[in-house]
Design a protein around this motif. Structure first.
Motif, PDB file in Angstrom:
ATOM      1  N   HIS A  85      -4.704   3.217   7.726  1.00  0.00           N
ATOM      2  CA  HIS A  85      -4.781   1.906   7.304  1.00  0.00           C
ATOM      3  C   HIS A  85      -3.975   0.835   7.951  1.00  0.00           C
ATOM      4  O   HIS A  85      -4.485  -0.165   8.065  1.00  0.00           O
ATOM      5  CB  HIS A  85      -4.351   1.948   5.454  1.00  0.00           C
ATOM      6  N   THR A 111       0.765  -1.371   0.083  1.00  0.00           N
ATOM      7  CA  THR A 111      -0.030  -0.095   0.100  1.00  0.00           C
ATOM      8  C   THR A 111       0.991   1.137  -0.039  1.00  0.00           C
ATOM      9  O   THR A 111       0.475   1.938  -0.742  1.00  0.00           O
ATOM     10  CB  THR A 111      -0.743   0.059   1.436  1.00  0.00           C
ATOM     11  N   MET A 128      -1.083  -6.624  -2.393  1.00  0.00           N
ATOM     12  CA  MET A 128      -2.008  -5.608  -2.292  1.00  0.00           C
ATOM     13  C   MET A 128      -3.545  -5.899  -2.439  1.00  0.00           C
ATOM     14  O   MET A 128      -4.260  -5.481  -1.649  1.00  0.00           O
ATOM     15  CB  MET A 128      -1.669  -4.549  -3.564  1.00  0.00           C
TER      16      MET A 128
END
Length: 216
Positions: A198, A104, A133
């Motif tokens: 995230h 990411t 990913m």
């Protein structure tokens, strides 16, 4: 009448003198404005500017660094078998999610630092990071058998690129708005804050899976 005028004049002069004195006194007090520079404080638990970066970029760096330290706490002593453990047939392993975090960050580097459209990845980056990913079944089959050092060194390698490139940029770059981003108008600060939060999302998964690892 003369006396009233004289008194009024004296009062006016007195008021003017007091106002002037007060103004001169205020002039000696340093003003704190939004343009005042903030002092960098590099201590781990102080969120804010960092040496070598513009103020807002330094603040972003402090958040990224703090979050990275937090997400690694639950995984630091895991062996390869534990990193590969799948809670059920739909889950992702801790190892694959660690590589997912590196993927990411790498893709956001390419997009924001190299100025490429999202998805315009080099073959090298695709081969290295695309499976991680996307996670899912492909990752369950292909991302396994790696040591913790493999994941940690990959995360560190990618992060060093971010830190080096951030030093070359300023807050104006950070605040630049992408009007066509799928979320709506989004600046680079928001995109990189997403990289930070995230990691926070996956931190909860790391702790959840760790708490359910089979006893060895």
């Amino acid at each position: 009448m003369k006396e009233n005028k004289s008194n009024s004049r004296r009062d006016f002069l007195k008021s003017s003198t007091l106002l002037t004195s007060a103004t001169l006194g205020m002039a000696s007090i340093p003003l704190v404005t939004s343009a005042s520079p903030l002092r960098a404080d590099n201590r781990e638990n102080v969120i804010g500017p960092r040496d070598g970066y513009s103020p807002q970029l330094g603040t972003l760096v402090s958040m990224l660094t703090w979050m990275r330290n937090v997400i690694l706490m639950p995984v630091m002593d895991l062996d390869t078998e534990q990193l590969d453990y799948l809670l059920d047939e739909q889950s992702n392993s801790i190892g694959s999610m660690l590589l997912h975090l590196a993927a990411t960050e790498r893709f956001y580097q390419v997009h924001t630092l190299e100025g490429k459209a999202w998805g315009d990845w080099s073959k090298k980056d695709k081969d290295r990071f695309e499976v991680a990913m996307n996670l899912g079944e492909d990752a369950r089959q292909k991302i396994k058998g790696n040591s913790l050092d493999f994941y940690l060194s990959t995360l560190e390698e990618v992060r060093e690129i971010s830190l080096t490139e951030f030093k070359k940029r300023d807050d104006e770059w950070l605040m630049k708005v992408d009007e066509s981003w799928p979320w709506g108008p989004t600046n680079n600060y928001c995109k990189w804050f997403h990289v930070c939060e995230h990691e926070s999302n996956h931190n909860g998964q790391f702790k959840y899976i760790r708490g359910r690892l089979p006893e060895q």
